[in-house]
Design an enzyme around this catalytic site. Structure first.
Site, PDB file in Angstrom:
ATOM      1  N   HIS A  23       0.819  -1.213   0.000  1.00  0.00           N
ATOM      2  CA  HIS A  23       0.000   0.000   0.000  1.00  0.00           C
ATOM      3  C   HIS A  23       0.852   1.262   0.000  1.00  0.00           C
ATOM      4  O   HIS A  23       0.345   2.344  -0.297  1.00  0.00           O
ATOM      5  CB  HIS A  23      -0.899  -0.012   1.237  1.00  0.00           C
ATOM      6  CG  HIS A  23      -2.335   0.316   0.978  1.00  0.00           C
ATOM      7  ND1 HIS A  23      -2.929   0.286  -0.267  1.00  0.00           N
ATOM      8  CD2 HIS A  23      -3.329   0.675   1.842  1.00  0.00           C
ATOM      9  CE1 HIS A  23      -4.204   0.611  -0.162  1.00  0.00           C
ATOM     10  NE2 HIS A  23      -4.473   0.851   1.107  1.00  0.00           N
ATOM     11  N   TYR A  79      -3.170   8.894   6.683  1.00  0.00           N
ATOM     12  CA  TYR A  79      -3.526   7.502   6.386  1.00  0.00           C
ATOM     13  C   TYR A  79      -4.266   7.468   5.056  1.00  0.00           C
ATOM     14  O   TYR A  79      -4.911   8.425   4.648  1.00  0.00           O
ATOM     15  CB  TYR A  79      -4.307   6.813   7.513  1.00  0.00           C
ATOM     16  CG  TYR A  79      -3.425   6.541   8.704  1.00  0.00           C
ATOM     17  CD1 TYR A  79      -2.660   5.391   8.762  1.00  0.00           C
ATOM     18  CD2 TYR A  79      -3.322   7.463   9.731  1.00  0.00           C
ATOM     19  CE1 TYR A  79      -1.815   5.154   9.838  1.00  0.00           C
ATOM     20  CE2 TYR A  79      -2.481   7.243  10.807  1.00  0.00           C
ATOM     21  CZ  TYR A  79      -1.725   6.084  10.855  1.00  0.00           C
ATOM     22  OH  TYR A  79      -0.886   5.868  11.903  1.00  0.00           O
TER      23      TYR A  79
END
EC number: 3.1.1.29
Length: 188
Positions: free
Chosen positions: A20, A64
Protein backbone atom coordinates in the site's frame (compact mmCIF):
# COMPACT_ATOMS: atom_id res chain seq x y z
CA UNK A 1 3.80 22.14 -16.85
CA UNK A 2 4.45 22.29 -13.11
CA UNK A 3 3.84 18.98 -11.33
CA UNK A 4 2.27 18.21 -7.98
CA UNK A 5 3.18 14.56 -7.35
CA UNK A 6 1.33 12.97 -4.45
CA UNK A 7 2.46 9.51 -3.41
CA UNK A 8 -0.14 7.65 -1.37
CA UNK A 9 0.64 5.51 1.64
CA UNK A 10 0.27 5.19 5.38
CA UNK A 11 2.58 6.99 7.83
CA UNK A 12 4.65 5.07 10.34
CA UNK A 13 7.56 2.65 10.21
CA UNK A 14 5.29 -0.40 10.48
CA UNK A 15 3.98 0.40 6.96
CA UNK A 16 7.45 0.78 5.43
CA UNK A 17 7.89 -1.54 2.39
CA UNK A 18 4.23 -2.58 2.30
CA UNK A 19 2.33 -2.84 -0.97
CA UNK A 20 0.00 0.00 0.00
CA UNK A 21 2.99 2.33 0.44
CA UNK A 22 4.50 2.24 -3.05
CA UNK A 23 3.43 5.87 -3.53
CA UNK A 24 5.49 6.87 -0.50
CA UNK A 25 8.34 4.71 -1.79
CA UNK A 26 8.52 6.56 -5.10
CA UNK A 27 8.44 9.95 -3.35
CA UNK A 28 11.26 8.78 -1.06
CA UNK A 29 13.28 7.65 -4.12
CA UNK A 30 12.84 11.06 -5.78
CA UNK A 31 13.82 12.88 -2.58
CA UNK A 32 17.05 10.88 -2.25
CA UNK A 33 17.87 11.01 -5.97
CA UNK A 34 17.64 14.81 -6.07
CA UNK A 35 19.29 15.45 -2.69
CA UNK A 36 16.13 16.89 -1.17
CA UNK A 37 14.53 16.73 2.24
CA UNK A 38 10.89 16.56 3.25
CA UNK A 39 9.36 19.31 5.38
CA UNK A 40 6.38 18.55 7.60
CA UNK A 41 3.34 20.80 7.78
CA UNK A 42 0.04 19.94 9.41
CA UNK A 43 -1.05 16.70 7.70
CA UNK A 44 1.55 16.12 4.97
CA UNK A 45 5.26 16.20 4.14
CA UNK A 46 6.53 17.97 1.05
CA UNK A 47 9.55 18.97 -0.97
CA UNK A 48 9.45 21.79 -3.52
CA UNK A 49 12.15 22.17 -6.20
CA UNK A 50 12.82 23.08 -9.82
CA UNK A 51 13.59 20.53 -12.52
CA UNK A 52 14.11 21.35 -16.20
CA UNK A 53 12.56 24.82 -15.82
CA UNK A 54 9.45 23.66 -14.04
CA UNK A 55 8.31 23.49 -10.47
CA UNK A 56 7.96 20.06 -8.89
CA UNK A 57 6.21 19.54 -5.56
CA UNK A 58 6.43 16.11 -3.95
CA UNK A 59 3.83 15.26 -1.29
CA UNK A 60 3.33 12.43 1.21
CA UNK A 61 -0.03 12.70 3.03
CA UNK A 62 0.19 11.86 6.74
CA UNK A 63 -3.55 11.25 7.06
CA UNK A 64 -3.53 7.50 6.39
CA UNK A 65 -4.59 6.18 3.02
CA UNK A 66 -8.36 6.35 3.45
CA UNK A 67 -8.26 10.07 4.32
CA UNK A 68 -5.75 11.18 1.67
CA UNK A 69 -8.18 13.66 0.15
CA UNK A 70 -8.19 15.78 3.30
CA UNK A 71 -4.87 17.42 2.38
CA UNK A 72 -5.92 18.99 -0.91
CA UNK A 73 -7.52 22.28 0.16
CA UNK A 74 -4.33 23.29 2.01
CA UNK A 75 -1.98 21.80 -0.61
CA UNK A 76 -3.60 23.67 -3.52
CA UNK A 77 -3.63 26.90 -1.49
CA UNK A 78 0.01 26.59 -0.36
CA UNK A 79 1.50 25.70 -3.74
CA UNK A 80 -0.89 27.55 -6.08
CA UNK A 81 -1.54 24.40 -8.07
CA UNK A 82 -4.66 22.98 -9.72
CA UNK A 83 -5.98 19.54 -10.60
CA UNK A 84 -4.34 19.84 -14.02
CA UNK A 85 -0.94 19.76 -12.26
CA UNK A 86 -1.81 16.75 -10.11
CA UNK A 87 -0.31 13.26 -10.46
CA UNK A 88 -1.33 10.69 -7.85
CA UNK A 89 1.01 7.70 -7.37
CA UNK A 90 -0.87 4.72 -6.01
CA UNK A 91 -0.72 0.94 -5.63
CA UNK A 92 -2.89 -1.24 -7.86
CA UNK A 93 -3.76 -4.87 -7.06
CA UNK A 94 -5.24 -5.41 -10.52
CA UNK A 95 -1.84 -4.97 -12.16
CA UNK A 96 0.87 -7.63 -11.90
CA UNK A 97 3.78 -6.87 -9.60
CA UNK A 98 6.14 -4.44 -11.34
CA UNK A 99 3.72 -3.31 -14.06
CA UNK A 100 2.93 0.42 -14.23
CA UNK A 101 0.07 2.33 -15.78
CA UNK A 102 -0.10 6.10 -16.34
CA UNK A 103 -3.54 7.59 -17.00
CA UNK A 104 -4.80 11.13 -17.54
CA UNK A 105 -8.11 10.36 -15.80
CA UNK A 106 -9.75 7.32 -14.30
CA UNK A 107 -12.09 5.91 -11.73
CA UNK A 108 -11.50 5.01 -8.11
CA UNK A 109 -12.11 1.25 -8.42
CA UNK A 110 -11.85 -0.30 -4.96
CA UNK A 111 -9.12 2.07 -3.80
CA UNK A 112 -10.19 4.05 -0.73
CA UNK A 113 -7.34 6.55 -1.10
CA UNK A 114 -8.53 7.48 -4.60
CA UNK A 115 -12.14 7.61 -3.36
CA UNK A 116 -11.09 10.06 -0.65
CA UNK A 117 -9.22 12.24 -3.15
CA UNK A 118 -12.05 12.21 -5.70
CA UNK A 119 -14.54 13.08 -2.95
CA UNK A 120 -12.40 15.98 -1.76
CA UNK A 121 -11.81 17.29 -5.28
CA UNK A 122 -15.36 16.61 -6.48
CA UNK A 123 -13.89 15.00 -9.59
CA UNK A 124 -11.95 12.05 -10.95
CA UNK A 125 -10.32 14.22 -13.63
CA UNK A 126 -6.76 14.05 -12.37
CA UNK A 127 -3.76 12.05 -13.55
CA UNK A 128 -2.64 8.95 -11.76
CA UNK A 129 0.28 6.58 -11.92
CA UNK A 130 -0.58 3.06 -10.85
CA UNK A 131 2.15 0.74 -9.62
CA UNK A 132 1.20 -2.92 -9.82
CA UNK A 133 1.59 -4.83 -6.57
CA UNK A 134 -0.12 -8.02 -7.74
CA UNK A 135 -2.79 -9.90 -5.83
CA UNK A 136 -2.46 -13.36 -4.36
CA UNK A 137 -6.25 -13.83 -3.93
CA UNK A 138 -5.49 -16.04 -0.93
CA UNK A 139 -5.77 -13.50 1.87
CA UNK A 140 -8.09 -10.56 2.38
CA UNK A 141 -7.31 -7.59 0.19
CA UNK A 142 -6.65 -5.47 3.29
CA UNK A 143 -4.15 -7.98 4.68
CA UNK A 144 -2.47 -8.31 1.29
CA UNK A 145 -1.88 -4.58 0.69
CA UNK A 146 -0.73 -4.02 4.26
CA UNK A 147 1.77 -6.91 4.07
CA UNK A 148 5.45 -6.25 3.43
CA UNK A 149 7.05 -7.22 0.14
CA UNK A 150 9.25 -10.30 0.09
CA UNK A 151 12.94 -9.66 -0.64
CA UNK A 152 12.54 -10.65 -4.30
CA UNK A 153 9.39 -8.51 -4.69
CA UNK A 154 11.10 -5.55 -3.05
CA UNK A 155 13.99 -5.81 -5.49
CA UNK A 156 11.53 -5.60 -8.40
CA UNK A 157 9.71 -2.66 -6.84
CA UNK A 158 13.02 -0.81 -6.36
CA UNK A 159 13.68 -1.33 -10.08
CA UNK A 160 10.26 0.21 -10.76
CA UNK A 161 11.18 3.21 -8.58
CA UNK A 162 14.49 3.63 -10.42
CA UNK A 163 12.72 3.59 -13.78
CA UNK A 164 9.90 5.92 -12.74
CA UNK A 165 12.28 8.37 -11.08
CA UNK A 166 13.81 8.88 -14.54
CA UNK A 167 10.46 9.24 -16.33
CA UNK A 168 7.87 11.12 -14.32
CA UNK A 169 9.54 14.47 -13.63
CA UNK A 170 9.64 15.25 -17.33
CA UNK A 171 5.91 14.66 -17.88
CA UNK A 172 4.17 17.65 -19.45
CA UNK A 173 1.19 18.40 -21.67
CA UNK A 174 3.24 17.98 -24.86
CA UNK A 175 4.63 14.53 -24.08
CA UNK A 176 1.96 12.99 -21.84
CA UNK A 177 0.84 10.49 -24.48
CA UNK A 178 4.46 9.47 -25.15
CA UNK A 179 5.04 9.01 -21.42
CA UNK A 180 1.90 6.86 -21.25
CA UNK A 181 3.32 4.63 -24.00
CA UNK A 182 6.75 4.40 -22.36
CA UNK A 183 5.55 3.80 -18.81
CA UNK A 184 2.64 1.51 -19.68
CA UNK A 185 4.84 -0.76 -21.83
CA UNK A 186 7.34 -1.25 -19.00
CA UNK A 187 7.36 -4.21 -16.65
CA UNK A 188 9.81 -5.29 -13.98
Amino acid sequence: MDLLIVGLGNPGSNFFHTRHNVGFGLIDKLVVKHGLSLKKVKNYEYSDFNFENKRIVLIKPLTYMNLSGNIFPSVFARFYMKMTNLLIVVDNVDLPLGKCKLRKVGGTSTHNGLRSISGSLGSTKYSRLYIGVGNNNESSLRDFVLAKFSDSELKRIKNVFNFLSEEILSIDECNFENKIATINSSSF
